[in-house]
Design an enzyme around this catalytic site. Structure first.
Site, mmCIF file in Angstrom:
data_model
loop_
_atom_site.group_PDB
_atom_site.id
_atom_site.type_symbol
_atom_site.label_atom_id
_atom_site.label_comp_id
_atom_site.label_asym_id
_atom_site.label_seq_id
_atom_site.Cartn_x
_atom_site.Cartn_y
_atom_site.Cartn_z
ATOM 1 N N ASP A 147 32.227 73.741 86.109
ATOM 2 C CA ASP A 147 32.218 72.292 85.952
ATOM 3 C C ASP A 147 30.928 71.678 86.495
ATOM 4 O OD1 ASP A 147 34.636 72.140 84.678
ATOM 5 O OD2 ASP A 147 35.787 71.649 86.489
ATOM 6 N N ASP A 167 34.172 73.889 91.543
ATOM 7 C CA ASP A 167 34.220 74.718 90.334
ATOM 8 C C ASP A 167 32.799 74.890 89.805
ATOM 9 O OD1 ASP A 167 34.325 75.166 87.322
ATOM 10 O OD2 ASP A 167 36.441 75.381 87.838
ATOM 11 N N ARG A 224 40.773 81.002 83.379
ATOM 12 C CA ARG A 224 41.861 81.144 84.341
ATOM 13 C C ARG A 224 43.000 80.226 83.968
ATOM 14 N NH1 ARG A 224 40.986 80.303 90.792
ATOM 15 N NH2 ARG A 224 40.636 78.140 90.145
ATOM 16 N N THR A 282 49.267 80.191 86.315
ATOM 17 C CA THR A 282 49.431 81.516 86.917
ATOM 18 C C THR A 282 48.184 82.007 87.645
ATOM 19 O OG1 THR A 282 48.657 82.701 84.944
ATOM 20 C CG2 THR A 282 50.994 82.098 85.031
#
Length: 237
Positions: free
Chosen positions: A231, A228, A132, A136
């Site tokens: 992560d 996340d 990602r 944006t």
């Protein structure tokens, strides 16, 4: 039981009752099934805890992957087969057609793989590499490898988080370009915004998830979420 956006979201009973997979001729998007089995919900709560270790998070993701695989394959077609037991010949049933394809979206989707492969050891594996863009939030592809006969197989697309849905939408489009048409999406958490975007782009693809959370924050993270997933899974936070 089905959950659709933009109607009010409600949990769908999962293990022990048949799950509706697609709508038949009503012009609406395919279903969203929330797997509310106690083991799934218990393990998900443990994963949400920010104090959970990397090892613990990875193990729980693996375990939930196996439980979700059980539910998402509930309606696979069966065909009769004649076998010999130690006592006599009998007619049993086996899954019809070619082996499934598991398609994790890299990198976090790999967290589902071992658990699902323990239940589906003969499945083929495709890899869809997307990240990602932090500015944006759009999905950028960096790797793609899949079996050549996707058109003949059921494909389970795996990604723990359905947040903005940009990665999921891009991955499904890529798989469809390679011939896949029997697709199912499996995630751990979903946001209403992600479900709406997903169903607008791929109304033919049903979704299985362990929970639908409140909303996305300004950074595109699911709230309350679990952070996340990549992560936390790899210890890179």
């Amino acid at each position: 039981m089905r959950v659709r956006v933009p109607v009010p979201l409600r949990a769908a009973s999962a293990f022990g009752t048949p799950s509706a997979v697609r709508d038949e001729g009503d012009g609406m998007a395919a279903s969203v099934t929330v797997v509310d089995h106690p083991l799934v919900q218990h393990k998900l709560t443990l994963m949400r805890d920010k104090a959970r270790s990397t090892q613990g998070f990875r193990r729980l993701l693996n375990e939930i992957g196996m439980l979700l695989a059980y539910e998402v394959t509930r309606d696979l077609p069966l065909e009769p087969v004649t076998i010999d037991t130690p006592l006599e010949e009998m007619e049993g049933r086996q899954i019809q057609g070619k082996k499934l394809v598991l398609a994790p979206i890299l990198r976090a989707g790999v967290g589902f793989l071992d658990g699902m492969l323990s239940l589906l050891p003969s499945a083929r594996v495709a890899h869809v590499g997307l990240y990602r863009d932090p500015e944006t939030l759009e999905a950028v592809e960096y790797y793609f490898k899949a079996p050549s006969d996707l058109a003949d197989r059921t494909v389970l697309v795996l990604d723990p988080m359905l947040a903005t849905a940009n990665s999921a939408v891009a991955a499904l489009q890529r798989l469809k370009e390679r011939g896949a048409h029997d697709l199912r999406f499996v995630c751990l958490l979903a946001a209403p915004e992600g479900i709406a975007r997903f169903q607008a782009a791929h109304p033919d693809v049903p979704i299985w998830t362990a929970a639908i959370d409140s909303h996305l924050n300004d950074h595109g993270y699911i709230v309350p979420g679990l952070g996340d997933a990549g992560d936390r899974m790899y210890g890179t936070r």
